[in-house]
Design an enzyme around this catalytic site. Structure first.
Site, short mmCIF file in Angstrom:
data_model
loop_
_atom_site.label_atom_id
_atom_site.label_comp_id
_atom_site.label_asym_id
_atom_site.label_seq_id
_atom_site.Cartn_x
_atom_site.Cartn_y
_atom_site.Cartn_z
N GLY A 239 -11.67 -18.49 -37.72
CA GLY A 239 -12.07 -17.28 -37.89
C GLY A 239 -11.96 -16.13 -36.75
N ASP A 240 -12.44 -16.91 -35.58
CA ASP A 240 -12.23 -16.19 -34.22
C ASP A 240 -10.78 -15.98 -34.04
OD1 ASP A 240 -15.02 -16.42 -34.30
OD2 ASP A 240 -15.01 -18.35 -33.21
N ALA A 241 -9.95 -16.90 -34.19
CA ALA A 241 -8.52 -16.79 -33.94
C ALA A 241 -8.03 -15.67 -34.86
CB ALA A 241 -7.78 -18.11 -34.14
#
Length: 295
Positions: A239-241
């Site tokens: 999700g951060d990527a």
């Protein structure tokens, strides 16, 4: 002009990942088949990917003065992340998260509080935000996120917000109202379903659906991308990527449709390696996009 400058503010951790044959039920047991250690934390992960994509990323957060804090800083510095505003807290320990990952790539997280919310807005000089092209906020104390968002809005800097897992116990409505982009996974979207602030806000709302892609909604218009259907090794940090790819796409001046596709590509690529940190290049993204273009 130089590379776009993105300030990422929020959690900075050290992750210990245990790969198991299954996630055990209560009073159950699982076999550890492998393990991995690396830096983690939502703000830190996003800054890392942005830097590998060629953007200028600045990390705002805090660690303890211990070996894990040193390891985190070394790893980020090697990736080119600016850690000038990463506070080192005397006497505190760096937050360590223990992640348990099953054979399908699904994750269970255990954590100590540590130092990752010890920083405050006083550690961030005005010009750090004023010189930014974008401010990305992740899970942190609501008052800190709100103060940083207000400073960015005043400086005319766009804001994105990815609040993370603690929506059920934290009051983030003022930050939702200030953010130009809110990014949520399906569980977080369900937790905010009754939030008037989320329903009435202007700007883009992105719902991340893992391997099923993502949908971005703005001004009553929905833009969907179905994802890439890759088999995950580890979904930690995906999700951060996605957030990094979406932000990079927007700063590159692409359409909303393309920004969502780039976000999905980064999320998919992040699931192909162990741990929360992955170096992603534009060539990687373009290769994945090219392989999935319909004939």
């Amino acid at each position: 002009m130089g590379a776009p400058r993105v300030v990422c503010a929020g959690h900075v951790n050290w992750d210990v990942t245990l790969y198991v044959d299954r996630l055990p039920s209560a009073d159950g047991e699982a076999a550890i088949v492998d393990q991995h250690q690396s830096g983690g934390g939502s703000a830190s992960n996003t800054a890392f990917v942005l830097s590998t994509l060629g953007l200028s990323s600045v990390l705002v957060g805090s660690t303890g003065e211990d070996k894990y804090g040193s390891l985190v800083r070394e790893e980020l510095a090697e990736a080119g992340v600016d850690t000038t505003h990463l506070t080192s807290v005397p006497g505190a320990v760096t937050t360590v998260k223990y992640l348990v990952v099953d054979e399908s790539g699904q994750v269970m997280v255990l954590a100590n509080d540590g130092a990752n919310e010890a920083f405050d807005t006083a550690s961030v000089p005005d010009d750090a935000i004023e010189r930014a092209d974008h401010l990305h906020l992740t899970s942190q104390r609501p008052e800190t996120a709100q103060a940083l968002a207000e400073r960015a809005v005043e400086a005319g800097v766009p804001v994105s917000f990815d609040p993370g897992r603690r929506l059920d116990c934290r009051e983030y409505e003022p930050v939702f109202r200030l953010a130009d982009v809110v990014l949520l996974n399906e569980s977080e979207a369900a937790a905010t379903k009754q939030s008037a602030a989320l329903e009435s806000r202007d700007g883009i709302t992105v719902i991340k659906r893992g391997s099923d892609g993502a949908t971005a909604t703005v001004d009553g218009r929905a833009v969907a991308h179905d994802g890439f259907g890759t088999e995950p090794v580890d979904t930690t940090g995906a999700g951060d990527a996605f957030a990094a790819g979406f932000i990079a796409g927007q700063l590159d001046g692409t359409s909303l449709e393309t920004a969502v596709a780039v976000g999905n590509a980064c999320g998919a690529l992040a699931t192909q390696t162990a741990g929360a940190r992955v170096a992603i290049t534009w060539d990687d993204i373009e290769d994945l996009l090219d392989r999935t273009v319909p004939e």
